[in-house]
Design a protein around this motif. Sequence first.
Motif, PDB file in Angstrom:
ATOM      1  N   ILE A 123       0.875  -1.100   0.036  1.00 17.38           N
ATOM      2  CA  ILE A 123      -0.049   0.051  -0.076  1.00 17.38           C
ATOM      3  C   ILE A 123       1.015   1.226   0.034  1.00 17.38           C
ATOM      4  O   ILE A 123       1.701   1.472   0.716  1.00 17.38           O
ATOM      5  CB  ILE A 123      -0.862  -0.100   1.221  1.00 17.38           C
ATOM      6  N   ILE A 124       0.698   2.224  -1.053  1.00 16.70           N
ATOM      7  CA  ILE A 124       1.686   3.313  -0.962  1.00 16.70           C
ATOM      8  C   ILE A 124       0.817   4.357  -0.803  1.00 16.70           C
ATOM      9  O   ILE A 124      -0.167   4.723  -1.565  1.00 16.70           O
ATOM     10  CB  ILE A 124       2.400   3.350  -2.389  1.00 16.70           C
ATOM     11  N   VAL A 125       0.988   5.214   0.337  1.00 20.90           N
ATOM     12  CA  VAL A 125       0.282   6.197   0.671  1.00 20.90           C
ATOM     13  C   VAL A 125       0.719   7.596  -0.039  1.00 20.90           C
ATOM     14  O   VAL A 125       1.903   7.765  -0.029  1.00 20.90           O
ATOM     15  CB  VAL A 125       0.052   6.418   2.034  1.00 20.90           C
ATOM     16  N   PHE A 126      -0.066   8.027  -0.999  1.00 22.72           N
ATOM     17  CA  PHE A 126       0.288   9.504  -1.430  1.00 22.72           C
ATOM     18  C   PHE A 126      -0.532  10.619  -0.718  1.00 22.72           C
ATOM     19  O   PHE A 126      -1.782  10.334  -0.733  1.00 22.72           O
ATOM     20  CB  PHE A 126      -0.042   9.499  -3.171  1.00 22.72           C
ATOM     21  N   SER A 127       0.317  11.655  -0.482  1.00 27.90           N
ATOM     22  CA  SER A 127      -0.324  12.699   0.045  1.00 27.90           C
ATOM     23  C   SER A 127      -0.593  13.764  -0.778  1.00 27.90           C
ATOM     24  O   SER A 127       0.057  13.659  -1.945  1.00 27.90           O
ATOM     25  CB  SER A 127       0.487  13.376   1.322  1.00 27.90           C
ATOM     26  N   LYS A 128      -1.894  14.291  -0.809  1.00 28.04           N
ATOM     27  CA  LYS A 128      -2.060  15.446  -2.030  1.00 28.04           C
ATOM     28  C   LYS A 128      -1.838  16.954  -1.468  1.00 28.04           C
ATOM     29  O   LYS A 128      -2.846  17.179  -0.887  1.00 28.04           O
ATOM     30  CB  LYS A 128      -3.656  15.106  -2.521  1.00 28.04           C
ATOM     31  N   SER A 129      -0.982  17.551  -2.007  1.00 28.66           N
ATOM     32  CA  SER A 129      -0.766  18.742  -1.633  1.00 28.66           C
ATOM     33  C   SER A 129      -1.936  19.755  -1.929  1.00 28.66           C
ATOM     34  O   SER A 129      -1.765  20.629  -1.335  1.00 28.66           O
ATOM     35  CB  SER A 129       0.841  19.318  -1.973  1.00 28.66           C
ATOM     36  N   TYR A 130      -2.134  19.595  -2.991  1.00 29.87           N
ATOM     37  CA  TYR A 130      -3.691  20.026  -3.420  1.00 29.87           C
ATOM     38  C   TYR A 130      -4.467  19.256  -4.242  1.00 29.87           C
ATOM     39  O   TYR A 130      -3.853  18.211  -4.644  1.00 29.87           O
ATOM     40  CB  TYR A 130      -3.439  21.484  -4.474  1.00 29.87           C
ATOM     41  N   SER A 131      -5.661  19.363  -4.278  1.00 26.44           N
ATOM     42  CA  SER A 131      -6.448  18.493  -5.302  1.00 26.44           C
ATOM     43  C   SER A 131      -7.019  19.229  -6.407  1.00 26.44           C
ATOM     44  O   SER A 131      -6.752  20.209  -6.621  1.00 26.44           O
ATOM     45  CB  SER A 131      -7.612  18.190  -4.395  1.00 26.44           C
ATOM     46  N   VAL A 132      -7.281  18.226  -7.586  1.00 25.71           N
ATOM     47  CA  VAL A 132      -7.754  18.852  -8.697  1.00 25.71           C
ATOM     48  C   VAL A 132      -9.279  18.474  -9.056  1.00 25.71           C
ATOM     49  O   VAL A 132      -9.524  17.153  -9.078  1.00 25.71           O
ATOM     50  CB  VAL A 132      -6.800  18.373 -10.012  1.00 25.71           C
ATOM     51  N   ASP A 133     -10.034  19.546  -9.271  1.00 27.98           N
ATOM     52  CA  ASP A 133     -11.573  19.137  -9.540  1.00 27.98           C
ATOM     53  C   ASP A 133     -11.723  18.555 -10.910  1.00 27.98           C
ATOM     54  O   ASP A 133     -10.787  18.690 -11.619  1.00 27.98           O
ATOM     55  CB  ASP A 133     -12.383  20.161  -8.982  1.00 27.98           C
ATOM     56  N   GLU A 134     -13.029  18.377 -11.394  1.00 30.07           N
ATOM     57  CA  GLU A 134     -13.284  17.770 -12.651  1.00 30.07           C
ATOM     58  C   GLU A 134     -12.797  18.749 -13.679  1.00 30.07           C
ATOM     59  O   GLU A 134     -12.542  18.303 -14.940  1.00 30.07           O
ATOM     60  CB  GLU A 134     -14.413  17.184 -12.593  1.00 30.07           C
ATOM     61  N   ASN A 135     -12.972  20.155 -13.502  1.00 33.84           N
ATOM     62  CA  ASN A 135     -12.552  21.027 -14.553  1.00 33.84           C
ATOM     63  C   ASN A 135     -11.178  21.596 -14.235  1.00 33.84           C
ATOM     64  O   ASN A 135     -10.775  22.445 -14.787  1.00 33.84           O
ATOM     65  CB  ASN A 135     -13.297  22.234 -14.112  1.00 33.84           C
ATOM     66  N   GLN A 136     -10.209  20.460 -13.905  1.00 33.94           N
ATOM     67  CA  GLN A 136      -8.677  20.886 -13.824  1.00 33.94           C
ATOM     68  C   GLN A 136      -8.676  21.839 -12.742  1.00 33.94           C
ATOM     69  O   GLN A 136      -7.153  22.600 -12.763  1.00 33.94           O
ATOM     70  CB  GLN A 136      -8.127  20.820 -14.895  1.00 33.94           C
ATOM     71  N   ASN A 137      -9.399  22.481 -11.952  1.00 33.50           N
ATOM     72  CA  ASN A 137      -8.896  23.590 -11.092  1.00 33.50           C
ATOM     73  C   ASN A 137      -8.328  23.091  -9.738  1.00 33.50           C
ATOM     74  O   ASN A 137      -8.877  22.114  -9.268  1.00 33.50           O
ATOM     75  CB  ASN A 137     -10.205  24.550 -10.866  1.00 33.50           C
TER      76      ASN A 137
END
Length: 227
Positions: free
Chosen positions: A131-145
């Motif tokens: 299991i490789i846990v990745f942290s998301k420094s930011y997220s990207v919504d469906e419009n790539q924002n």
Amino acid sequence: MAKKISINGYPFMSYEKEMYEPNELLNRAKDFYLFMNERRTVRDFSDRPIKREVIENILLTASSAPSGAHKQPWTFCVVSDPEIKKKIRTAAEEEEKISYESRMNEEWKNDLAALQTNWEKPFLEIAPYLIIVFSKSYSVDENQNKQQNYYVKESCGIACGILLTAIHHAGLAALTHTPSPMNFLNKILDRPQNEKPFLLIPVGYLAKECFVPCLERKPLNEISAWY
Ligand code: IYR
């Protein structure tokens, strides 16, 4: 049935959970301590297969962790494909060899002597799941924002703690492995730019013969201060 209300237009619901009288409270706290104190970090895994659904439930448990603004800034990548495990082992060993030979100082290596670790990581191919846990420094919504995340390290740290607890509770063993640097995992697993490898956790049954170092845990007076 939960009662639903609206606060400033946002939905809330009544929350209840089971609570216990003082004696039972103490018994539960003690029992859980004794159970968790049996958890050990393990490097000798069996290759015995484990149903995917077991891991799915463990991940859902980990993802129940609290997180900054409830953003759940993590992705759990689960690897069981032997080819990918082999790639991960090769890349991890390449980094670890350099670390043991030149990146880690003498104090660090002395501190690890009791664990008898080295650059070789056979468990990365033997354990049925990584299991490789990745942290998301930011997220990207469906419009790539881009969308902000908050307290990402704290959130992922808590999620990993709950993940390890769920693995132990299921009756399996795990290793918190941190080959350093870990960015090879982005390439091998084709993860996007906003994801950083946080922890690599092999999961499996114990090997028939499994050894762990004889370590003591600090007593309460060394880990706490009461006011
Ligand atoms: N990442 C290396 C070295 C290592 C570092 C610490 I701090 C440990 O607690 C254990 C190992 C390795 O995995 O071998």
